[in-house]
Design an enzyme around this catalytic site. Structure first.
Site, PDB file in Angstrom:
ATOM      1  N   ASP A  29      16.765  35.337  -5.738  1.00  0.00           N
ATOM      2  CA  ASP A  29      16.348  35.088  -4.351  1.00  0.00           C
ATOM      3  C   ASP A  29      14.991  35.757  -4.121  1.00  0.00           C
ATOM      4  O   ASP A  29      14.778  36.905  -4.500  1.00  0.00           O
ATOM      5  CB  ASP A  29      17.399  35.657  -3.382  1.00  0.00           C
ATOM      6  CG  ASP A  29      17.212  35.148  -1.964  1.00  0.00           C
ATOM      7  OD1 ASP A  29      18.123  34.487  -1.454  1.00  0.00           O
ATOM      8  OD2 ASP A  29      16.146  35.430  -1.358  1.00  0.00           O
ATOM      9  N   ILE A  30      14.079  35.028  -3.503  1.00  0.00           N
ATOM     10  CA  ILE A  30      12.700  35.509  -3.328  1.00  0.00           C
ATOM     11  C   ILE A  30      12.618  36.616  -2.269  1.00  0.00           C
ATOM     12  O   ILE A  30      11.661  37.400  -2.272  1.00  0.00           O
ATOM     13  CB  ILE A  30      11.766  34.316  -2.965  1.00  0.00           C
ATOM     14  CG1 ILE A  30      10.332  34.619  -3.367  1.00  0.00           C
ATOM     15  CG2 ILE A  30      11.877  33.912  -1.508  1.00  0.00           C
ATOM     16  CD1 ILE A  30      10.106  34.660  -4.837  1.00  0.00           C
ATOM     17  N   HIS A  93      24.146  26.616  -2.099  1.00  0.00           N
ATOM     18  CA  HIS A  93      23.829  27.740  -2.983  1.00  0.00           C
ATOM     19  C   HIS A  93      24.814  28.871  -2.747  1.00  0.00           C
ATOM     20  O   HIS A  93      25.189  29.148  -1.611  1.00  0.00           O
ATOM     21  CB  HIS A  93      22.382  28.216  -2.813  1.00  0.00           C
ATOM     22  CG  HIS A  93      21.972  28.471  -1.397  1.00  0.00           C
ATOM     23  ND1 HIS A  93      21.665  27.466  -0.512  1.00  0.00           N
ATOM     24  CD2 HIS A  93      21.828  29.638  -0.707  1.00  0.00           C
ATOM     25  CE1 HIS A  93      21.331  27.991   0.656  1.00  0.00           C
ATOM     26  NE2 HIS A  93      21.443  29.303   0.568  1.00  0.00           N
ATOM     27  N   HIS A  95      25.249  32.782  -2.961  1.00  0.00           N
ATOM     28  CA  HIS A  95      24.534  34.055  -3.078  1.00  0.00           C
ATOM     29  C   HIS A  95      25.403  35.026  -3.883  1.00  0.00           C
ATOM     30  O   HIS A  95      26.562  35.251  -3.523  1.00  0.00           O
ATOM     31  CB  HIS A  95      24.328  34.704  -1.706  1.00  0.00           C
ATOM     32  CG  HIS A  95      23.419  33.984  -0.767  1.00  0.00           C
ATOM     33  ND1 HIS A  95      22.093  34.326  -0.595  1.00  0.00           N
ATOM     34  CD2 HIS A  95      23.639  32.950   0.087  1.00  0.00           C
ATOM     35  CE1 HIS A  95      21.545  33.546   0.328  1.00  0.00           C
ATOM     36  NE2 HIS A  95      22.461  32.700   0.764  1.00  0.00           N
TER      37      HIS A  95
HETATM   38  P1  5GP Z   1      20.634  30.547   3.491  1.00  0.00           P
HETATM   39  O1  5GP Z   1      20.235  29.079   3.477  1.00  0.00           O
HETATM   40  O2  5GP Z   1      21.888  30.792   2.688  1.00  0.00           O
HETATM   41  O3  5GP Z   1      20.734  31.094   4.874  1.00  0.00           O
HETATM   42  O4  5GP Z   1      19.476  31.371   2.792  1.00  0.00           O
HETATM   43  C1  5GP Z   1      18.582  30.812   1.873  1.00  0.00           C
HETATM   44  C2  5GP Z   1      18.137  31.858   0.882  1.00  0.00           C
HETATM   45  O5  5GP Z   1      17.168  31.260   0.021  1.00  0.00           O
HETATM   46  C3  5GP Z   1      17.471  33.086   1.510  1.00  0.00           C
HETATM   47  O6  5GP Z   1      18.114  34.267   1.031  1.00  0.00           O
HETATM   48  C4  5GP Z   1      16.009  33.001   1.055  1.00  0.00           C
HETATM   49  O7  5GP Z   1      15.428  34.259   0.800  1.00  0.00           O
HETATM   50  C5  5GP Z   1      16.091  32.146  -0.188  1.00  0.00           C
HETATM   51  N1  5GP Z   1      14.920  31.305  -0.407  1.00  0.00           N
HETATM   52  C6  5GP Z   1      14.299  30.526   0.507  1.00  0.00           C
HETATM   53  N2  5GP Z   1      13.255  29.883  -0.054  1.00  0.00           N
HETATM   54  C7  5GP Z   1      13.195  30.285  -1.355  1.00  0.00           C
HETATM   55  C8  5GP Z   1      12.330  29.964  -2.445  1.00  0.00           C
HETATM   56  O8  5GP Z   1      11.380  29.188  -2.353  1.00  0.00           O
HETATM   57  N3  5GP Z   1      12.610  30.570  -3.638  1.00  0.00           N
HETATM   58  C9  5GP Z   1      13.642  31.446  -3.785  1.00  0.00           C
HETATM   59  N4  5GP Z   1      13.833  31.979  -5.006  1.00  0.00           N
HETATM   60  N5  5GP Z   1      14.491  31.755  -2.774  1.00  0.00           N
HETATM   61  C10 5GP Z   1      14.263  31.191  -1.573  1.00  0.00           C
END
Ligand code: 5GP
Length: 129
Positions: A29-30, A93, A95
């Site tokens: 995660d970035i 996804h 986590h």
């Molecule tokens: P959620 O959709 O579960 O709320 O969170 C999405 C997750 O994806 C976040 O923790 C965010 O930091 C991560 N994320 C968003 N865009 C990118 C990206 O371009 N690359 C990576 N590696 N992680 C990402």
């Protein structure tokens, strides 16, 4: 329109890859909750996890388990936490978050990592799979 994760799968956007098989990919995660925070995703784009077919869901969990076991060996933590949210990126996804404290599950607490740390950690987790 393709999600940002589909762009990662297609190599249009870079990632720190941890693992890959024919149907899944795992990358760091970035904006991690903790060092080693990893996302496991199916290559087939589905928005919500429980809309996945049962077989695809089980295969994602099997893949995530394998990555979590490697993650636990590579990163010092009490255990690996699992969360599925998807409010930011509408592409399923899982986590995987190395936990030492409950705050690391909140998504409010973030840690900074250098480029080198991302590269080294992704390689280290991969080597434990
Ligand atoms: P959620 O959709 O579960 O709320 O969170 C999405 C997750 O994806 C976040 O923790 C965010 O930091 C991560 N994320 C968003 N865009 C990118 C990206 O371009 N690359 C990576 N590696 N992680 C990402």
């Amino acid at each position: 329109m393709a999600t940002i994760f589909t762009k990662i799968i297609n190599g249009e956007i870079p990632c720190y890859k941890v693992a890959e098989d024919s149907k899944h990919i795992a990358f760091l995660d970035i904006n991690p909750n903790a060092k080693g925070h990893t996302l496991c995703i199916p290559k087939e784009e589905t928005n919500r996890i429980f809309d996945m077919g049962e077989q695809a869901y089980l295969e994602l969990m099997q893949f995530s388990r394998k990555v979590a076991i490697g993650l636990e060996k590579a990163v010092s933590c009490k255990r690996v936490g699992v969360s599925v949210v998807g409010l930011e990126v509408p592409h399923v996804h899982v986590h995987l978050i190395p936990l030492n404290d409950m705050k690391e599950m909140t998504f409010q607490h973030k840690v900074k990592m250098t480029e080198n740390e991302f590269i080294t950690l992704a390689k280290s987790i991969n080597s434990k799979l």
